[in-house]
Design a protein around this motif. Structure first.
Motif, mmCIF file in Angstrom:
data_model
loop_
_atom_site.group_PDB
_atom_site.id
_atom_site.type_symbol
_atom_site.label_atom_id
_atom_site.label_comp_id
_atom_site.label_asym_id
_atom_site.label_seq_id
_atom_site.Cartn_x
_atom_site.Cartn_y
_atom_site.Cartn_z
ATOM 1 N N LYS A 290 0.811 -1.223 0.000
ATOM 2 C CA LYS A 290 0.000 0.000 0.000
ATOM 3 C C LYS A 290 0.843 1.272 0.000
ATOM 4 C CE LYS A 290 -3.669 -2.431 2.517
ATOM 5 N NZ LYS A 290 -4.562 -2.445 3.680
ATOM 6 N N ARG A 291 2.090 1.154 -0.444
ATOM 7 C CA ARG A 291 2.929 2.348 -0.529
ATOM 8 C C ARG A 291 2.446 3.253 -1.653
ATOM 9 N NH1 ARG A 291 8.910 0.056 -1.140
ATOM 10 N NH2 ARG A 291 7.750 -1.492 -2.392
ATOM 11 N N SER A 292 2.606 4.541 -1.477
ATOM 12 C CA SER A 292 2.274 5.500 -2.530
ATOM 13 C C SER A 292 3.312 6.604 -2.550
ATOM 14 C CB SER A 292 0.879 6.091 -2.317
ATOM 15 O OG SER A 292 0.838 6.883 -1.141
ATOM 16 N N ALA A 293 3.410 7.277 -3.685
ATOM 17 C CA ALA A 293 4.382 8.360 -3.823
ATOM 18 C C ALA A 293 3.838 9.410 -4.774
ATOM 19 C CB ALA A 293 5.710 7.814 -4.348
ATOM 20 N N LEU A 294 3.887 10.667 -4.362
ATOM 21 C CA LEU A 294 3.504 11.760 -5.251
ATOM 22 C C LEU A 294 4.544 11.873 -6.356
ATOM 23 C CD1 LEU A 294 1.652 14.227 -5.825
ATOM 24 C CD2 LEU A 294 3.247 15.578 -4.426
ATOM 25 N N VAL A 295 4.088 11.866 -7.606
ATOM 26 C CA VAL A 295 4.999 11.924 -8.747
ATOM 27 C C VAL A 295 5.118 13.342 -9.295
ATOM 28 C CG1 VAL A 295 5.376 11.118 -11.122
ATOM 29 C CG2 VAL A 295 4.554 9.529 -9.359
ATOM 30 N N ASP A 296 3.989 13.997 -9.515
ATOM 31 C CA ASP A 296 4.008 15.364 -10.044
ATOM 32 C C ASP A 296 2.663 16.012 -9.786
ATOM 33 O OD1 ASP A 296 5.061 17.612 -11.206
ATOM 34 O OD2 ASP A 296 5.325 16.739 -13.207
ATOM 35 N N PHE A 297 2.613 17.329 -9.906
ATOM 36 C CA PHE A 297 1.368 18.059 -9.672
ATOM 37 C C PHE A 297 1.444 19.415 -10.362
ATOM 38 C CE2 PHE A 297 4.243 19.499 -6.420
ATOM 39 C CZ PHE A 297 3.950 20.841 -6.246
ATOM 40 N N GLY A 298 0.297 20.071 -10.471
ATOM 41 C CA GLY A 298 0.280 21.404 -11.065
ATOM 42 C C GLY A 298 -1.135 21.940 -11.164
ATOM 43 N N GLU A 299 -1.280 23.070 -11.790
ATOM 44 C CA GLU A 299 -2.588 23.655 -12.036
ATOM 45 C C GLU A 299 -2.592 24.323 -13.398
ATOM 46 O OE1 GLU A 299 -3.251 27.764 -10.025
ATOM 47 O OE2 GLU A 299 -2.034 26.598 -8.608
ATOM 48 N N VAL A 300 -3.769 24.352 -14.029
ATOM 49 C CA VAL A 300 -3.921 24.958 -15.345
ATOM 50 C C VAL A 300 -5.032 25.994 -15.264
ATOM 51 C CG1 VAL A 300 -4.370 24.558 -17.785
ATOM 52 C CG2 VAL A 300 -3.272 22.766 -16.413
ATOM 53 N N ALA A 301 -4.697 27.249 -15.559
ATOM 54 C CA ALA A 301 -5.689 28.318 -15.538
ATOM 55 C C ALA A 301 -6.438 28.367 -16.859
ATOM 56 C CB ALA A 301 -5.018 29.657 -15.279
ATOM 57 N N CYS A 302 -7.708 28.740 -16.803
ATOM 58 C CA CYS A 302 -8.492 28.906 -18.019
ATOM 59 C C CYS A 302 -7.933 30.056 -18.854
ATOM 60 C CB CYS A 302 -9.955 29.215 -17.679
ATOM 61 S SG CYS A 302 -10.928 27.818 -17.115
ATOM 62 N N GLU A 303 -7.993 29.896 -20.148
ATOM 63 C CA GLU A 303 -7.634 30.994 -21.034
ATOM 64 C C GLU A 303 -8.724 32.055 -20.954
ATOM 65 O OE1 GLU A 303 -7.362 29.223 -24.829
ATOM 66 O OE2 GLU A 303 -5.574 28.036 -24.369
ATOM 67 N N ARG A 304 -8.365 33.279 -21.350
ATOM 68 C CA ARG A 304 -9.329 34.378 -21.342
ATOM 69 C C ARG A 304 -9.385 35.040 -22.716
ATOM 70 N NH1 ARG A 304 -11.293 36.017 -16.372
ATOM 71 N NH2 ARG A 304 -10.318 35.006 -14.574
ATOM 72 N N THR A 305 -10.550 35.575 -23.036
ATOM 73 C CA THR A 305 -10.706 36.294 -24.295
ATOM 74 C C THR A 305 -10.057 37.672 -24.168
ATOM 75 O OG1 THR A 305 -12.791 37.361 -23.672
ATOM 76 C CG2 THR A 305 -12.917 35.132 -24.585
ATOM 77 N N GLN A 306 -10.022 38.394 -25.264
ATOM 78 C CA GLN A 306 -9.444 39.744 -25.229
ATOM 79 C C GLN A 306 -10.244 40.686 -24.331
ATOM 80 O OE1 GLN A 306 -9.797 41.858 -28.987
ATOM 81 N NE2 GLN A 306 -11.510 40.531 -29.624
ATOM 82 N N TYR A 307 -11.460 40.255 -23.973
ATOM 83 C CA TYR A 307 -12.298 41.062 -23.080
ATOM 84 C C TYR A 307 -12.225 40.579 -21.640
ATOM 85 C CZ TYR A 307 -14.159 42.265 -27.644
ATOM 86 O OH TYR A 307 -14.275 42.669 -28.952
ATOM 87 N N GLY A 308 -11.348 39.616 -21.376
ATOM 88 C CA GLY A 308 -11.162 39.132 -20.015
ATOM 89 C C GLY A 308 -12.124 38.048 -19.591
ATOM 90 N N GLU A 309 -12.960 37.569 -20.522
ATOM 91 C CA GLU A 309 -13.910 36.521 -20.177
ATOM 92 C C GLU A 309 -13.237 35.153 -20.241
ATOM 93 O OE1 GLU A 309 -16.798 37.161 -23.186
ATOM 94 O OE2 GLU A 309 -17.885 38.704 -22.058
#
Length: 290
Positions: free
Chosen positions: A57-76
Motif C-alpha cells: 500500500k505504498r504510494s508516492a507523489l509523482v508530479d502536480f500542477g494547475e492549469v488556468a483557463c484561457e481568457r478572451t481579449q475582453y477578459g472573459e
C-alpha cells in the motif's frame, strides 16, 4: 485499515520533511507498479496530480500542477480551456522510473484518472467523453457520496443535472466517493513511519518543491459538530485542492486493485438491487435503473 486513528492534522512543513524521499519530482520510484491521476476542477482553473502505487500500500507523489483557463481579449473565461492541457501533463504522459521495477518496466502511464464534477459538470463530462482510443475509459467522473450503505465508492449513471435539468449526453457514469472515510484514512497514514505498510512518500526535498501541495494537503481537519464529525477547511486563503486530489487517488487505487477498500459483505437484494440499482458485470459499483 490497521492504523491508529488520528484527529490531529500535522503542520505542512513537518509532514513534508517526514514524507520526503530520494526520488526527484516528475519521476517514479522503482517499486511502483501503477499510477493514478486526479483532477480538481474549479471555476477558473483545474488542479491535477499523479501518484505511484506499489506493494504494501505504498504510494508516492509523482508530479502536480494547475492549469488556468484561457481568457478572451475582453477578459472573459474560455470555459473548459483548462482541461485539455491535463491530457499532456497527466493522462497521456509517459513517466520515467528512476530504475526498472520488478517487472522490468522503465516507464509507466496513468492507469486511471479521476476528476470531480462539482464545478461545471457538463464541461467536465464532455472532456471525459472526448477521450478515445488508448485513453477511452481511463478518465472517470467523481463526486461525493455519504450513503452509509456504501462506505467507500459506488458508480451511478446520472441522466441529467440536478441543477438545471440539462441531460448528460450518453448518461454520466459518476463514481461517488465517501470522502470522510478516505480523508480519515489519509490522516491515519500520515502518522506512519517510513517503511510502514501504507506510507505516503513525497519527492526529494519536498519542503522546497512541494510546499504549496503539502500546505493544501494539511488544510482540512475533522471537527466535532452537533451533526457529528465534519471536515472543515482551516485557512481558506490556502485552499484544500491537494487534499481532495489525495482522496481521489486513494479511491482510484481502490478501483484498480482494492488497496484500501475491504471486501464487501453480501447484501440482500431488498437492500441493494431492490432499491433501483443493478450491479455492474465486473462487480465494481452499481448502476441506477431508469
Amino acid at each position: 485499515i490497521p492504523y491508529r486513528p488520528s484527529n490531529r492534522v500535522p503542520k505542512w512543513h513537518a509532514l513534508a520533511t517526514k514524507l520526503s524521499s530520494d526520488y526527484p519530482l516528475g519521476s517514479v520510484p522503482d517499486w511502483a507498479i501503477f499510477l493514478t491521476g486526479a483532477g480538481d476542477k474549479q471555476q477558473d482553473r483545474a488542479y491535477w496530480s499523479v501518484k505511484a502505487w506499489g506493494e504494501n500500500k505504498r504510494s508516492a507523489l509523482v508530479d502536480f500542477g494547475e492549469v488556468a483557463c484561457e481568457r478572451t481579449q475582453y477578459g472573459e473565461l474560455r470555459v473548459g480551456s483548462d482541461l485539455p492541457p491535463i491530457d499532456r501533463y497527466a493522462v497521456n504522459r509517459v513517466f520515467p522510473l528512476v530504475a526498472a521495477n520488478r517487472f522490468g518496466q522503465k516507464t509507466l502511464r496513468v492507469r486511471l484518472f479521476g476528476i470531480d464534477t462539482q464545478h461545471d459538470p457538463h464541461t467536465v463530462w464532455d472532456w471525459i467523453r472526448s477521450h478515445t482510443g488508448a485513453t477511452r475509459g481511463i478518465v472517470r467522473a467523481l463526486g461525493g457520496d455519504a450513503n452509509p450503505l456504501y462506505p467507500y465508492y459506488r458508480m451511478q449513471v446520472v441522466e441529467k443535472s440536478a441543477r438545471d435539468g440539462k441531460p448528460y449526453e450518453g448518461g454520466m457514469e459518476r463514481w461517488g466517493l465517501n470522502t470522510a472515510n478516505y480523508k480519515q484514512g489519509l490522516l491515519d497514514r500520515w502518522g506512519l513511519e517510513p517503511g510502514d505498510e501504507g506510507f505516503c512518500y513525497l519527492p526529494a526535498d519536498a519542503v522546497a518543491c512541494c510546499a504549496s501541495y503539502v500546505a493544501q494537503m494539511t488544510n482540512e481537519a475533522p471537527v466535532a459538530t452537533d451533526k457529528g464529525i465534519e471536515w472543515q477547511i482551516i485557512d481558506r486563503s490556502i485552499g484544500n485542492h491537494a487534499f481532495d486530489l489525495e482522496v481521489y487517488h486513494t479511491a482510484l487505487a481502490d478501483m484498480v486493485v482494492g488497496l484500501f477498500k475491504p471486501a464487501e459483505k453480501p447484501v440482500a437484494k431488498t437492500e441493494r438491487e431492490g432499491k433501483g440499482f443493478v450491479r455492474r458485470p465486473e462487480g465494481r459499483g452499481l448502476i441506477r435503473r431508469g
